[in-house]
Design a protein around this motif. Structure first.
Motif, mmCIF file in Angstrom:
data_model
loop_
_atom_site.group_PDB
_atom_site.id
_atom_site.type_symbol
_atom_site.label_atom_id
_atom_site.label_comp_id
_atom_site.label_asym_id
_atom_site.label_seq_id
_atom_site.Cartn_x
_atom_site.Cartn_y
_atom_site.Cartn_z
ATOM 1 N N ILE A 202 -50.768 61.590 60.630
ATOM 2 C CA ILE A 202 -49.359 61.536 60.256
ATOM 3 C C ILE A 202 -49.234 60.703 58.975
ATOM 4 N N PRO A 203 -48.148 60.896 58.213
ATOM 5 C CA PRO A 203 -48.037 60.214 56.913
ATOM 6 C C PRO A 203 -48.144 58.696 57.036
ATOM 7 N N LEU A 204 -48.863 58.110 56.098
ATOM 8 C CA LEU A 204 -49.006 56.656 56.061
ATOM 9 C C LEU A 204 -48.074 56.026 55.047
ATOM 10 N N MET B 109 -39.262 60.833 60.262
ATOM 11 C CA MET B 109 -38.419 62.005 60.480
ATOM 12 C C MET B 109 -39.192 63.282 60.802
ATOM 13 N N GLN B 110 -40.363 63.443 60.206
ATOM 14 C CA GLN B 110 -41.151 64.650 60.450
ATOM 15 C C GLN B 110 -42.643 64.320 60.419
ATOM 16 N N PRO B 111 -43.081 63.494 61.358
ATOM 17 C CA PRO B 111 -44.475 63.026 61.316
ATOM 18 C C PRO B 111 -45.513 64.131 61.453
ATOM 19 N N MET C 271 -44.433 55.093 65.535
ATOM 20 C CA MET C 271 -43.922 53.742 65.298
ATOM 21 C C MET C 271 -45.038 52.708 65.226
ATOM 22 N N ALA C 272 -46.265 53.114 65.444
ATOM 23 C CA ALA C 272 -47.410 52.198 65.410
ATOM 24 C C ALA C 272 -48.471 52.774 64.493
ATOM 25 N N TRP C 273 -49.238 51.915 63.834
ATOM 26 C CA TRP C 273 -50.271 52.391 62.930
ATOM 27 C C TRP C 273 -51.477 52.904 63.693
ATOM 28 N N GLN C 274 -51.989 52.130 64.641
ATOM 29 C CA GLN C 274 -53.192 52.540 65.354
ATOM 30 C C GLN C 274 -52.944 52.839 66.831
ATOM 31 N N ARG C 275 -52.177 51.983 67.469
ATOM 32 C CA ARG C 275 -52.051 52.061 68.919
ATOM 33 C C ARG C 275 -51.346 53.346 69.348
ATOM 34 N N GLY C 276 -51.887 54.000 70.361
ATOM 35 C CA GLY C 276 -51.298 55.224 70.868
ATOM 36 C C GLY C 276 -50.366 54.979 72.036
ATOM 37 N N ILE C 277 -49.811 56.069 72.565
ATOM 38 C CA ILE C 277 -48.892 55.993 73.701
ATOM 39 C C ILE C 277 -48.998 57.275 74.514
ATOM 40 N N ILE C 278 -48.931 57.141 75.836
ATOM 41 C CA ILE C 278 -48.801 58.284 76.730
ATOM 42 C C ILE C 278 -47.634 57.987 77.654
ATOM 43 N N THR C 279 -46.702 58.906 77.730
ATOM 44 C CA THR C 279 -45.445 58.670 78.431
ATOM 45 C C THR C 279 -45.480 59.263 79.834
ATOM 46 N N PRO C 280 -44.595 58.801 80.718
ATOM 47 C CA PRO C 280 -44.507 59.412 82.057
ATOM 48 C C PRO C 280 -44.220 60.910 81.996
ATOM 49 N N ALA C 281 -43.427 61.349 81.014
ATOM 50 C CA ALA C 281 -43.148 62.784 80.897
ATOM 51 C C ALA C 281 -44.416 63.569 80.569
ATOM 52 N N ARG D 188 -63.959 49.274 76.461
ATOM 53 C CA ARG D 188 -64.744 48.086 76.789
ATOM 54 C C ARG D 188 -64.052 46.820 76.303
ATOM 55 N N PRO D 189 -64.312 45.678 76.967
ATOM 56 C CA PRO D 189 -63.616 44.438 76.593
ATOM 57 C C PRO D 189 -63.851 44.010 75.149
ATOM 58 N N GLN D 190 -64.996 44.364 74.583
ATOM 59 C CA GLN D 190 -65.308 43.920 73.227
ATOM 60 C C GLN D 190 -64.586 44.722 72.149
ATOM 61 N N VAL D 191 -63.921 45.821 72.513
ATOM 62 C CA VAL D 191 -63.172 46.617 71.534
ATOM 63 C C VAL D 191 -61.959 45.824 71.071
ATOM 64 N N ASP D 192 -61.772 45.742 69.733
ATOM 65 C CA ASP D 192 -60.712 44.895 69.190
ATOM 66 C C ASP D 192 -59.407 45.640 68.929
ATOM 67 N N LYS D 193 -59.300 46.893 69.328
ATOM 68 C CA LYS D 193 -58.060 47.647 69.175
ATOM 69 C C LYS D 193 -57.281 47.620 70.486
ATOM 70 N N ALA D 194 -55.958 47.592 70.356
ATOM 71 C CA ALA D 194 -55.117 47.561 71.546
ATOM 72 C C ALA D 194 -55.215 48.873 72.305
ATOM 73 N N LEU D 195 -55.282 48.785 73.615
ATOM 74 C CA LEU D 195 -55.328 49.978 74.446
ATOM 75 C C LEU D 195 -53.995 50.720 74.353
ATOM 76 N N MET D 196 -54.062 52.023 74.413
ATOM 77 C CA MET D 196 -52.884 52.868 74.360
ATOM 78 C C MET D 196 -51.836 52.434 75.382
ATOM 79 N N LYS D 197 -50.570 52.420 74.971
ATOM 80 C CA LYS D 197 -49.476 52.108 75.890
ATOM 81 C C LYS D 197 -49.406 53.165 76.990
ATOM 82 N N GLY D 198 -49.255 52.685 78.211
ATOM 83 C CA GLY D 198 -49.153 53.595 79.345
ATOM 84 C C GLY D 198 -50.469 54.091 79.881
ATOM 85 N N ALA D 199 -51.588 53.632 79.295
ATOM 86 C CA ALA D 199 -52.895 54.177 79.682
ATOM 87 C C ALA D 199 -53.229 53.896 81.136
#
Length: 262
Positions: free
Chosen positions: A73-75, A83-85, A117-127, A153-164
């Motif tokens: 998506i556009p950076l 508006m149109q990612p 709305m986030a640069w790296q972190r993903g999201i998975i929704t209940p829907a 793994r615990p050593q990964v420095d990126k935030a886990l996806m929301k809702g994972a």
């Protein structure tokens, strides 16, 4: 037997140019029933990068499904990002962001885990979770394909996806057997046990083409489903070698209802 070939993180725009043809040769020689691409087809989501990614995908001879990654998506153009990612994705790759592939005894449900709305972190929704569960086929091996991992793994420095966490618990309870993901540029395979006690096997792909030196290698995987057995071939191309080494083979079985090394 049903064969799935898993690619992720192609990063056209920062791709390892000398590996493009060897990768394409490997993919077509595998004669997969379905190729699954789990995001980051481009490096910065630009139109020219999408054109190169689309040209590569068109040369793959097997049926193919792909889901977006956070790089798709556009950076820099924030108005487009908000508006149109997925405008460039829809024009170059596919109209759908959550495709389904159904071949033999395997069903793959794509999930768009990108959060504009986030640069790296993903999201998975209940829907999204509900849509996956509604489409599960009890006669098939049910696979979810998305860009962001559902555990790491615990050593990964990126935030886990929301809702994972909640999503993985629902998937385990309802009968998802396997998750294909990318994002981290780190290979990992294993069964992650949540609250249900029915673990999902996660195949976490490395990057197929990104030229970032820190990645050290490129790779992809071929998954052969043979009744209750799964044979995974990991194909690795180190950065300082011209192509892919002979594959490493891993075997799993579900004869007891749980994924175990065979």
């Amino acid at each position: 037997m049903t064969r799935i070939l898993h690619l992720s993180d192609l990063h056209f725009g920062y791709e390892r140019a000398a590996l493009v043809e060897p990768l394409l040769d490997l993919v077509n020689a595998a004669r997969a029933d379905l190729v699954v691409v789990t995001g980051d087809l481009t490096h910065r989501g630009r139109s020219a990068q999408f054109a190169r990614a689309a040209a590569f995908l068109r040369r793959i001879e097997a049926p193919l499904i792909a889901v977006p990654g956070n790089h798709d998506i556009p950076l820099y153009k924030l108005s487009d990002r908000m508006m149109q990612p997925y405008g460039r994705w829809r024009r170059a790759i596919a109209q759908t962001l959550e495709p389904v592939g159904h071949v033999g005894g395997v069903r793959v449900q794509g999930v768009n885990s990108v959060d504009p709305m986030a640069w790296q972190r993903g999201i998975i929704t209940p829907a999204q979770v509900a849509r996956v569960i509604a489409g599960l086929d009890p006669a098939c091996v049910n696979i979810v394909a998305l860009h962001h991992p559902m555990q790491q793994r615990p050593q990964v420095d990126k935030a886990l996806m929301k809702g994972a966490g909640p999503a993985l618990d629902r998937f385990e309870a309802e009968g998802v057997q396997l998750v294909l993901s990318g994002h981290l540029h780190l290979w990992s395979i294993g069964a992650f046990l949540g609250e249900s006690g029915r673990p999902v096997l996660q195949v976490q792909a490395g990057t197929a083409l990104c030229a970032r030196p820190d990645d050290r290698q490129n790779e992809c995987a071929v998954l052969d489903f043979r009744g209750p057995d799964l044979v995974v071939e990991r194909h690795v191309a180190p950065m300082d070698e011209p192509g892919f080494r002979p594959p490493q083979e891993l075997r799993f079985t579900r004869r007891t209802g749980l994924w175990r090394p065979a």
